[in-house]
Design a protein around this motif. Structure first.
Motif, mmCIF file in Angstrom:
data_model
loop_
_atom_site.group_PDB
_atom_site.id
_atom_site.type_symbol
_atom_site.label_atom_id
_atom_site.label_comp_id
_atom_site.label_asym_id
_atom_site.label_seq_id
_atom_site.Cartn_x
_atom_site.Cartn_y
_atom_site.Cartn_z
ATOM 1 N N GLU A 161 13.501 -15.765 -1.970
ATOM 2 C CA GLU A 161 12.268 -15.874 -2.732
ATOM 3 C C GLU A 161 11.495 -17.061 -2.200
ATOM 4 O O GLU A 161 12.063 -18.119 -1.933
ATOM 5 C CB GLU A 161 12.567 -16.051 -4.215
ATOM 6 C CG GLU A 161 11.370 -15.646 -5.053
ATOM 7 C CD GLU A 161 11.472 -16.064 -6.501
ATOM 8 O OE1 GLU A 161 12.591 -16.306 -6.968
ATOM 9 O OE2 GLU A 161 10.412 -16.154 -7.131
ATOM 10 N N TYR A 193 2.253 -3.472 2.659
ATOM 11 C CA TYR A 193 2.311 -4.907 2.438
ATOM 12 C C TYR A 193 1.017 -5.604 2.833
ATOM 13 O O TYR A 193 0.949 -6.817 2.827
ATOM 14 C CB TYR A 193 3.483 -5.519 3.211
ATOM 15 C CG TYR A 193 4.729 -5.697 2.372
ATOM 16 C CD1 TYR A 193 4.698 -6.436 1.201
ATOM 17 C CD2 TYR A 193 5.935 -5.129 2.746
ATOM 18 C CE1 TYR A 193 5.825 -6.601 0.431
ATOM 19 C CE2 TYR A 193 7.072 -5.291 1.974
ATOM 20 C CZ TYR A 193 7.003 -6.036 0.818
ATOM 21 O OH TYR A 193 8.113 -6.206 0.050
ATOM 22 N N TYR A 224 2.886 -12.635 4.036
ATOM 23 C CA TYR A 224 4.091 -13.455 3.881
ATOM 24 C C TYR A 224 5.006 -12.907 2.781
ATOM 25 O O TYR A 224 6.197 -13.203 2.750
ATOM 26 C CB TYR A 224 3.684 -14.903 3.592
ATOM 27 C CG TYR A 224 4.823 -15.889 3.582
ATOM 28 C CD1 TYR A 224 5.760 -15.889 4.598
ATOM 29 C CD2 TYR A 224 4.958 -16.821 2.567
ATOM 30 C CE1 TYR A 224 6.799 -16.792 4.591
ATOM 31 C CE2 TYR A 224 5.989 -17.731 2.554
ATOM 32 C CZ TYR A 224 6.910 -17.714 3.574
ATOM 33 O OH TYR A 224 7.940 -18.603 3.562
ATOM 34 N N GLN A 225 4.453 -12.079 1.883
ATOM 35 C CA GLN A 225 5.280 -11.453 0.845
ATOM 36 C C GLN A 225 6.419 -10.648 1.426
ATOM 37 O O GLN A 225 7.461 -10.481 0.812
ATOM 38 C CB GLN A 225 4.441 -10.461 0.028
ATOM 39 C CG GLN A 225 3.289 -11.052 -0.669
ATOM 40 C CD GLN A 225 2.526 -9.981 -1.418
ATOM 41 O OE1 GLN A 225 3.044 -9.378 -2.330
ATOM 42 N NE2 GLN A 225 1.298 -9.741 -1.028
ATOM 43 N N ASN A 277 1.499 -7.399 -5.249
ATOM 44 C CA ASN A 277 2.339 -8.346 -5.979
ATOM 45 C C ASN A 277 1.724 -9.760 -6.011
ATOM 46 O O ASN A 277 1.395 -10.279 -7.074
ATOM 47 C CB ASN A 277 3.721 -8.357 -5.309
ATOM 48 C CG ASN A 277 4.744 -9.080 -6.127
ATOM 49 O OD1 ASN A 277 4.449 -10.091 -6.753
ATOM 50 N ND2 ASN A 277 5.965 -8.580 -6.145
ATOM 51 N N TRP A 278 1.551 -10.345 -4.864
ATOM 52 C CA TRP A 278 1.046 -11.723 -4.840
ATOM 53 C C TRP A 278 -0.438 -11.805 -5.181
ATOM 54 O O TRP A 278 -0.895 -12.789 -5.728
ATOM 55 C CB TRP A 278 1.311 -12.373 -3.480
ATOM 56 C CG TRP A 278 2.712 -12.835 -3.305
ATOM 57 C CD1 TRP A 278 3.787 -12.435 -4.045
ATOM 58 C CD2 TRP A 278 3.193 -13.788 -2.362
ATOM 59 N NE1 TRP A 278 4.908 -13.080 -3.590
ATOM 60 C CE2 TRP A 278 4.576 -13.909 -2.567
ATOM 61 C CE3 TRP A 278 2.582 -14.534 -1.357
ATOM 62 C CZ2 TRP A 278 5.375 -14.765 -1.804
ATOM 63 C CZ3 TRP A 278 3.370 -15.384 -0.588
ATOM 64 C CH2 TRP A 278 4.752 -15.492 -0.824
ATOM 65 N N ILE A 314 1.470 -18.775 -8.874
ATOM 66 C CA ILE A 314 1.879 -18.769 -7.470
ATOM 67 C C ILE A 314 1.394 -19.994 -6.720
ATOM 68 O O ILE A 314 2.166 -20.632 -6.013
ATOM 69 C CB ILE A 314 1.474 -17.452 -6.786
ATOM 70 C CG1 ILE A 314 2.025 -17.406 -5.374
ATOM 71 C CG2 ILE A 314 -0.014 -17.222 -6.777
ATOM 72 C CD1 ILE A 314 2.120 -16.030 -4.814
ATOM 73 N N THR A 356 1.295 -2.637 -8.425
ATOM 74 C CA THR A 356 2.393 -2.928 -7.488
ATOM 75 C C THR A 356 3.201 -1.680 -7.147
ATOM 76 O O THR A 356 3.825 -1.624 -6.096
ATOM 77 C CB THR A 356 3.345 -3.992 -8.053
ATOM 78 O OG1 THR A 356 3.539 -3.737 -9.421
ATOM 79 C CG2 THR A 356 2.806 -5.376 -7.870
ATOM 80 N N ARG A 400 -0.482 -11.927 -8.790
ATOM 81 C CA ARG A 400 0.007 -13.222 -9.273
ATOM 82 C C ARG A 400 -1.063 -14.285 -9.106
ATOM 83 O O ARG A 400 -1.250 -15.139 -9.971
ATOM 84 C CB ARG A 400 1.267 -13.636 -8.499
ATOM 85 C CG ARG A 400 2.524 -13.031 -9.053
ATOM 86 C CD ARG A 400 3.729 -13.420 -8.232
ATOM 87 N NE ARG A 400 4.046 -14.848 -8.330
ATOM 88 C CZ ARG A 400 5.028 -15.430 -7.645
ATOM 89 N NH1 ARG A 400 5.784 -14.725 -6.831
ATOM 90 N NH2 ARG A 400 5.269 -16.706 -7.781
#
Lengths: 166, 419
Positions: free
Chosen positions: B65, B242, B388-389, A111-112, A134, A104, A115
């Motif tokens: 969040e 991202y 979507y993060q 990140n996701w 998640i 990350t 997860r």
């Protein structure tokens, strides 16, 4: 533009035996590395002016229950837009201690993805800012994509796998 | 007396009451009290089921969040037990605004594993259907963005066109939303004259008119521009970090398009441009999608004009479901039909990653086959799950109404996000 062969040579020269088992399934360069060197390998690929693998396409997991000591596998797909080339990195982890450092810090997108991999395979990404489930619910107590959890109820008798080619 | 005055001052200084502070002519010292606001899970403005827990300072968003996974259907687990042709129906249900792209992406992945060369005609038909799907995806996204910013009529202009595209789907594969279009190895049937006539009507006649009308209403509309320009901007660098792909990345100025960088299904034959924005804000995303609709129209016109003659499926009897007429007439076809339907066809050992340019970006299929009848492992790279993060970061410091516009312009599809 850069070819798979040039990437292999550069990585082998820079990392020696930390990167191994180079192969090209369907033309996509694939190699293995160890959990402790994953950060430096990805950082080198990202920051090298020549390679420029600056896009993290995907992180996912695979479970090989029969492979002793390397039951779990984390697969990274990286992409270099400038060179129009992809590569795939695999890290095998023991099921008993599936720890691997998080990336990350290099890619926010990880990140996701991490997860999700944790959620489905129970791979522990050390240093992850928010490592929790998640897609599944929080009070689930197993990691459902592992092969020991069959998709359907194994005690059912009305569905005979042999007849349906499964 | 001096004693009393001193005492009072001390007491008032410690007080946080507004009236007391005003009386002493001091700045008001209040601790900020944040409100927690749930945007979703079932909120009409989220256009899908996901929850955003936002911290609000008055009407400004401080942080957020997301909670996702409300419609997780375990596609990857299900796929490990299904023969290859049955997985197509799972891909429909990911990005349900442009199902044919997902279907063909999956077929191409399997074809890559099996080393099947698909005839040119089938590839062109696929391109036509994929571009129609992209148009319908972009039309939904942009017109809903209009609805969310207060312009309902544009939505009605272009939804008529989307309906016509769905009629083409119906003509080509029999279904409208979950299309299950095509087969491994080609198409299930050739384009019928009716389908061709309908497609021609859309691309040469009705869609350009509706798009022109829509753009005239929206593009330079003062209210729309005020609502979208500099709202939810992201730099190209950050967007790449991202994992943005597709129109959202191109709006930020990075000209990455899978169709050009790694052409599949004969995209190299067509002449089209990649529209790019440069602020990465809501307005740029809108403009890039609009421009892509025109580019898709160009591609479809070229494909229609140069549609090659020939078979519409590869001659791969082990993998391609034989035509029904053959099943009733020839022994071999009946056998292969039975074997494929019962999932008795084994795929070779291999490992494939195939990406297609979906409505929202790079839809990737990572397939590991161990030589069995179902994939050993199948992973879908779902673009909306990844980008979507960035949503809380993009909404920071903006209001709820901006957050709604940003979400519409990102085109986050719950089905794709949750798989």
């Amino acid at each position: 533009m850069i070819s798979n062969q040039e990437i292999v040579e550069e990585l082998a020269a820079h990392f020696g035996d930390k990167v191994l088992e180079f192969e090209e399934p369907n033309g996509l360069l694939t190699f293995n590395t160890k959990a402790e060197s994953i950060i430096e390998v990805i950082q080198y690929l990202k920051e090298s002016d020549r390679l420029r693998f600056r896009f993290l396409t995907d992180i996912t997991g695979v479970h090989y229950p029969d492979a002793e000591g390397k039951e779990l596998c984390v697969v990274y797909h990286l992409h270099s837009f400038e060179n129009a080339i992809r590569l795939r990195i695999k890290v095998y982890l023991p099921e008993a201690k599936p720890d691997i450092p998080t990336v990350t810090s290099l890619f926010a997108a990880a990140n996701w993805m991490e997860r999700e991999t944790f959620d489905f395979y129970g791979i522990n990404f050390t240093g992850h800012p928010n490592l929790k489930r998640i897609l599944n619910m929080d009070d689930m107590d197993y990691h459902p994509m592992r092969k020991q959890y069959p998709l359907e109820d194994a005690t059912r008798e009305d569905k005979i796998d042999a007849l349906f080619g499964r | 007396m001096p004693f009393l005055e001193d005492n009072m001052t001390e007491e008032l200084k410690n007080s946080k009451k507004t009236t007391d502070a005003l009386a002493l002519n001091q700045p008001i010292q209040e601790e900020n009290e944040y409100t927690t606001l749930n945007l979703g899970p079932t909120h009409p403005a989220t256009h899908g089921i996901f929850q955003n827990v936002l911290q609000m300072d008055g009407d400004k968003i401080i942080s957020g969040e997301q909670t996702v996974g409300y419609i997780h259907r375990a596609f990857e687990k299900i796929a490990e037990r299904r023969p290859f042709y049955q997985i197509t129906t799972l891909t429909d249900r990911m990005n349900y605004c442009s199902s044919p792209i997902n279907n063909f992406g999956w077929h191409m992945t399997v074809e890559k594993l099996l080393n099947i060369e698909v005839p040119k005609r089938a590839q062109y038909i696929r391109v036509i259907m994929m571009e129609l799907a992209r148009i319908s995806d972009h039309l939904i996204c942009n017109s809903i963005l209009g609805v969310d910013t207060g312009a309902y009529s544009g939505f009605l202009y272009v939804f008529q066109e989307r309906e016509k595209i769905y009629e083409v789907y119906e003509e080509v594969c029999g279904a409208r939303l979950t299309t299950n279009m095509g087969r491994v190895g080609g198409m299930e049937r050739d384009l019928s004259p009716t389908a061709l006539a309908k497609i021609k009507d859309i691309v040469y006649n009705s869609l350009p008119k509706a798009m022109a009308e829509f753009e005239k209403m929206m593009n330079r509309n003062r209210i729309f521009m005020d609502r979208t320009i500099d709202v939810g901007g992201i730099t190209g660098e950050r967007a790449m970090e991202y994992g943005f792909t597709g129109p959202n990345l191109r709006a930020a100025g990075v000209d990455y398009d899978v169709r050009v960088m790694e052409p599949y299904s004969s995209y190299e034959d067509f002449d089209f441009e990649i529209p790019v924005g440069h602020n990465g804000d809501t307005y740029d995303r809108y403009m890039v999608r609009n421009a892509e609709v025109w580019e898709s129209l160009k591609i479809i016109k070229q494909a229609l004009e140069n549609l090659p003659e020939g078979p519409y499926y590869a001659n791969e009897e082990h993998y391609y479901l034989p035509p029904k007429r053959e099943v009733y007439r020839s022994m071999e076809s009946l056998i292969y039909h039975f074997k494929i339907i019962m999932g008795e066809i084994e795929a070779p050992i291999g490992e494939v990653y195939h990406a297609v340019e979906g409505g929202n970006g790079e839809v990737g299929y990572y397939l590991i086959s161990d030589g069995g009848r179902a994939p050993y492992r199948l992973h879908f790279r779902r673009p909306s799950f990844i980008y979507y993060q960035a949503y809380p970061e993009m909404c920071k410091g903006l209001t709820i109404s901006d957050a709604v516009a940003i979400m519409s312009s990102l085109n986050v599809i719950a089905g794709e996000l949750d798989a």
